[in-house]
Scaffold this active site. Structure first.
Site, PDB file in Angstrom:
ATOM      1  N   TYR A   1       0.820  -1.212   0.000  1.00 36.75           N
ATOM      2  CA  TYR A   1       0.000   0.000   0.000  1.00 36.75           C
ATOM      3  C   TYR A   1       0.856   1.266   0.000  1.00 36.75           C
ATOM      4  CZ  TYR A   1      -4.096  -2.882   0.744  1.00 36.75           C
ATOM      5  OH  TYR A   1      -5.084  -3.804   0.593  1.00 36.75           O
TER       6      TYR A   1
ATOM      7  N   LYS B   1       3.790 -14.766   4.899  1.00 35.38           N
ATOM      8  CA  LYS B   1       4.140 -15.617   3.755  1.00 35.38           C
ATOM      9  C   LYS B   1       5.668 -15.612   3.653  1.00 35.38           C
ATOM     10  CE  LYS B   1       2.817 -18.025   0.117  1.00 35.38           C
ATOM     11  NZ  LYS B   1       2.010 -19.265   0.167  1.00 35.38           N
TER      12      LYS B   1
ATOM     13  N   ASP C   1      -6.137  -6.541   5.060  1.00 34.13           N
ATOM     14  CA  ASP C   1      -7.277  -6.055   4.285  1.00 34.13           C
ATOM     15  C   ASP C   1      -8.159  -7.227   3.866  1.00 34.13           C
ATOM     16  OD1 ASP C   1      -8.913  -4.427   2.838  1.00 34.13           O
ATOM     17  OD2 ASP C   1      -7.403  -3.716   1.427  1.00 34.13           O
TER      18      ASP C   1
ATOM     19  N   ASP D   1      -2.013 -18.477   3.460  1.00 30.65           N
ATOM     20  CA  ASP D   1      -2.961 -19.322   2.713  1.00 30.65           C
ATOM     21  C   ASP D   1      -3.581 -20.383   3.619  1.00 30.65           C
ATOM     22  OD1 ASP D   1      -0.285 -20.001   2.695  1.00 30.65           O
ATOM     23  OD2 ASP D   1      -0.281 -20.952   0.722  1.00 30.65           O
TER      24      ASP D   1
ATOM     25  N   ASP E   1     -11.879  -8.867   5.724  1.00 26.92           N
ATOM     26  CA  ASP E   1     -13.141  -9.008   4.985  1.00 26.92           C
ATOM     27  C   ASP E   1     -13.639 -10.450   5.080  1.00 26.92           C
ATOM     28  OD1 ASP E   1     -12.979  -6.334   4.128  1.00 26.92           O
ATOM     29  OD2 ASP E   1     -13.785  -6.841   2.145  1.00 26.92           O
TER      30      ASP E   1
END
Ligand code: NAI
Length: 353
Positions: free
Chosen positions: A143, A190, A247, A223, A251
């Site tokens: 970002y 990750k 983010d 994941d 959600d």
């Protein structure tokens, strides 16, 4: 000789102080923003607390008027009041102005985005007893918006991860866990692929975890974390992660507890906190009176708690939960037929009960 004047005890006492209102920057935003923010203001004003709303325009709809989606006075107002209640703001996809949200977070130094997701009574969800908190690093990662075309057809986008920001967000997550009686922090990453950037983030989390021996610590690859969230979400308590994962995962977590209409958040920095829904401007339902204002309402409950207005926060939250339990005034996203206005009246009615 003039008689000596006498003053009663009552006259000597200072006059009763008028309660001081809380001055809050109010950003209605785009799409359903004005509807859900207005609904929240109605509920907050019905609590009896005094608020002075400093309304500020920001978003796609004001670009024509100010030449920018984020006029300077919005930032000035928030820095002055130190608190803001914000509606969602639309961001053009692929082209156009930079995200108001990302810019606001950067300019105000709002480094932590705290996003709770918890099952609510009366709302059908795939799993019972989900109660987790996503603590999202809010200031860097992909970002940073540093992108360029290397040659036509090849674009480079820089992922920035720093020790300072990673340590700060890890500490925020552990402090949150400790202050809120939480038991565990999961660092999501990750680092098996991005060995340097996510590796640094993970190292910082690991180092900070050693300072909090009263809080359990675990690490999970992002994941696998998503798979675990949709099979056994109850295992999670506080989760800390970089900006992009935060983010997406927040959600996903919203989806586990009733959708974007019910999850609030706080963007926290040293100089200000901006409370807002996790959801966006929902252009598909804007202006129809169908939006669920619970997410902004829940954000305002977080605001009341930070203002130490605990009793009022409890009262608003209990009213929301009681409306959900009864199930008569649910908005369409929750399977009901109530309009925004009908739901708000029900919440205000439940507060009086
Ligand atoms: P969105 O969150 O606006 O909508 C996704 C889906 O959820 C839609 O079907 C919408 O109707 C529904 N929904 C969202 N909030 C709801 C509510 N309160 N009540 C009932 N249904 C609700 O996501 P989308 O469509 O991807 O984004 C729309 C715009 O919002 C974009 O311009 C995006 O950049 C912006 N956005 C702004 C955010 C912010 O200001 N913090 C956060 C996320 C997106």
């Amino acid at each position: 000789m003039a008689a000596p004047t006498t003053t009663t005890q009552e006259e000597q006492a200072s006059p009763p102080q008028e309660p001081k209102p809380y001055t809050v920057t109010l950003i209605p935003g785009d799409g359903i923003g004005p509807e859900v923010v207005d609904a929240t203001v109605q509920v907050l004003e019905a609590t009896g607390l005094l608020f002075e709303w400093e309304t500020q325009e920001a978003g796609a709809e004001v670009v024509g008027k100010y030449g920018t989606a984020l006029p300077d006075q919005v930032v000035t107002s928030i820095l002055k009041n130190r608190i803001a209640l914000k509606g969602p703001v639309a961001t053009p996809i692929g082209t156009g102005f930079a995200s108001v949200n990302v810019t606001l977070r950067k300019r105000l130094g709002l480094y932590a985005n705290v996003r709770p997701a918890r099952c609510l009574p009366g709302i059908k969800t795939p799993f019972p007893n989900v109660d987790l908190i996503v603590v999202r690093e809010n200031s860097e990662d992909l970002y940073s918006g540093i992108e360029h075309v290397v040659v036509p057809g090849v674009v480079e986008s820089l992922k920035i991860i720093t020790e300072v920001a990673s340590t700060r967000i890890a500490r925020h997550a552990f402090d949150y866990a400790r202050t809120n009686g939480r038991k565990k922090v999961t660092a999501v990453h990750k680092a098996n692929i991005m060995k340097l950037s996510d590796g640094l983030f993970l190292d910082c989390c690991k180092r900070v975890s050693r300072e909090y021996t009263d809080i359990d610590y675990e690490e999970m690859i992002v994941d696998n974390c998503c798979m675990q969230l949709v099979t056994r979400p109850q295992q999670f308590d506080v989760m800390v992660m970089e900006n992009l994962y935060g983010d997406i995962v927040s959600d996903l977590a919203s989806g586990l507890v009733g959708g974007l209409g019910v999850t609030g958040s706080a963007n926290i920095g040293p100089d200000a906190t901006v409370y807002e829904a996790v959801h966006g401007s929902a252009p598909d339902i804007a202006g129809k009176g169908l939006a669920n204002p619970t997410a902004v309402l829940m954000s305002s409950v977080m605001m009341l708690r930070d203002l130490n207005e605990t009793a009022t926060a409890d009262r608003v939250e209990k009213a929301i939960l009681s409306v959900f339990s009864k199930g008569k005034y649910l908005t369409r996203d929750l399977g009901g037929t109530a309009t925004t206005a009908e739901y708000v009246s029900a919440v205000i009615g439940a507060m009086g009960a």
